[in-house]
Write a protein that holds these residues in place. Structure first.
Motif, PDB file in Angstrom:
ATOM      1  N   LEU A 104       0.834  -1.198   0.000  1.00 30.39           N
ATOM      2  CA  LEU A 104       0.000   0.000   0.000  1.00 30.39           C
ATOM      3  C   LEU A 104       0.875   1.257   0.000  1.00 30.39           C
ATOM      4  N   ILE A 105       1.933   1.227   0.789  1.00 30.91           N
ATOM      5  CA  ILE A 105       2.863   2.364   0.825  1.00 30.91           C
ATOM      6  C   ILE A 105       3.504   2.564  -0.542  1.00 30.91           C
ATOM      7  N   MET A 106       3.884   1.464  -1.190  1.00 26.43           N
ATOM      8  CA  MET A 106       4.501   1.547  -2.512  1.00 26.43           C
ATOM      9  C   MET A 106       3.539   2.146  -3.527  1.00 26.43           C
ATOM     10  N   GLU A 107       2.270   1.708  -3.462  1.00 22.84           N
ATOM     11  CA  GLU A 107       1.267   2.246  -4.377  1.00 22.84           C
ATOM     12  C   GLU A 107       1.096   3.754  -4.175  1.00 22.84           C
ATOM     13  N   MET A 108       1.073   4.169  -2.916  1.00 26.49           N
ATOM     14  CA  MET A 108       0.909   5.585  -2.614  1.00 26.49           C
ATOM     15  C   MET A 108       2.107   6.390  -3.098  1.00 26.49           C
ATOM     16  N   ARG A 109       3.309   5.854  -2.906  1.00 24.70           N
ATOM     17  CA  ARG A 109       4.508   6.558  -3.356  1.00 24.70           C
ATOM     18  C   ARG A 109       4.550   6.619  -4.886  1.00 24.70           C
ATOM     19  N   HIS A 110       4.140   5.532  -5.504  1.00 29.76           N
ATOM     20  CA  HIS A 110       4.094   5.494  -6.965  1.00 29.76           C
ATOM     21  C   HIS A 110       3.139   6.575  -7.484  1.00 29.76           C
ATOM     22  N   LEU A 127       7.004   0.388  -8.817  1.00 25.76           N
ATOM     23  CA  LEU A 127       6.524  -0.843  -8.185  1.00 25.76           C
ATOM     24  C   LEU A 127       7.376  -2.060  -8.529  1.00 25.76           C
ATOM     25  N   LYS A 128       7.985  -2.080  -9.705  1.00 22.80           N
ATOM     26  CA  LYS A 128       8.678  -3.289 -10.156  1.00 22.80           C
ATOM     27  C   LYS A 128      10.192  -3.233  -9.995  1.00 22.80           C
ATOM     28  N   ASN A 129      10.774  -2.046 -10.107  1.00 23.38           N
ATOM     29  CA  ASN A 129      12.233  -1.951 -10.043  1.00 23.38           C
ATOM     30  C   ASN A 129      12.728  -1.938  -8.598  1.00 23.38           C
TER      31      ASN A 129
END
Length: 203
Positions: A27-33, A104-106
């Protein structure tokens, strides 16, 4: 409760906590993205609008090139059209490269390396654009006079050079410094968002 039951319960709780941690990180990654994409979208919005205006200007100017009846006016006209097409396209491409960085992937290291390279390319494109703006200021003037007043700046006696060029040059200097500073702030802010991912992603 017997020992094996306690162990099973503890193991289940550990798995649930690990799942919760994974979901939280995702969820944090999605928000940062999303935050990163929003920052880059600011660049896309302003440069996209500018590119549309430039492309329309180039399309309107193309049929007028037949009015350029000397080699220097034709050269000025061709440069003006190329400027209005190539520079905005190059800027939009450099922004596109920034937007295609996949948060998200790298891995964290890959993100920083890719961003550093693409940020440098974007800022270099802006710097080249600033230099070309001043050349465009001088080269486009005889084209505009020929199209709208049917005058050859190099032949007709005109005092436009004495007020137009200095005023526009001052405006360009102020606007270029302001715009470049704003863009540097945007890319620095986007870089900070990526640096916040340290510890959230593997190296």
């Amino acid at each position: 409760m017997e020992l094996h039951e306690m162990q099973a319960t503890w193991s289940q709780m550990s798995q649930e906590l690990e799942k919760q941690k994974t979901l939280t990180n995702e969820l944090i990654m999605e928000m940062r993205h999303q935050r990163y994409q929003n920052k880059i979208s600011v660049l896309s919005k302003y440069e996209g609008l500018g590119a549309i205006i430039c492309f329309i200007g180039a399309l309107l100017l193309l049929p007028q090139l037949q009015k350029m009846d000397t080699w220097y006016l034709m050269a000025s006209g061709i440069f003006t059209v190329c400027y209005l097409v190539i520079l905005p396209a190059a800027v939009l491409y450099s922004i596109y490269k920034l937007r295609t960085i996949n948060v998200l992937k790298n891995s964290y290291r890959e993100l920083l390396v890719a961003y550093a390279k693409r940020k440098k390319r974007f800022l270099q494109t802006q710097q080249v654009g600033i230099v070309l703006n001043f050349i465009f200021l001088a080269v486009s003037l005889p084209v505009v006079l020929k199209v709208f007043k049917d005058k050859d700046l190099f032949i007709d006696d005109s005092n436009i050079l004495f007020w137009y060029v200095p005023i526009m040059a001052i405006f360009l200097i102020i606007f270029s410094r302001w715009g470049y500073g704003k863009y540097k702030n945007v890319v620095a802010s986007a870089n900070s968002i990526l640096e916040e991912l340290d510890g959230k992603k593997g190296s």
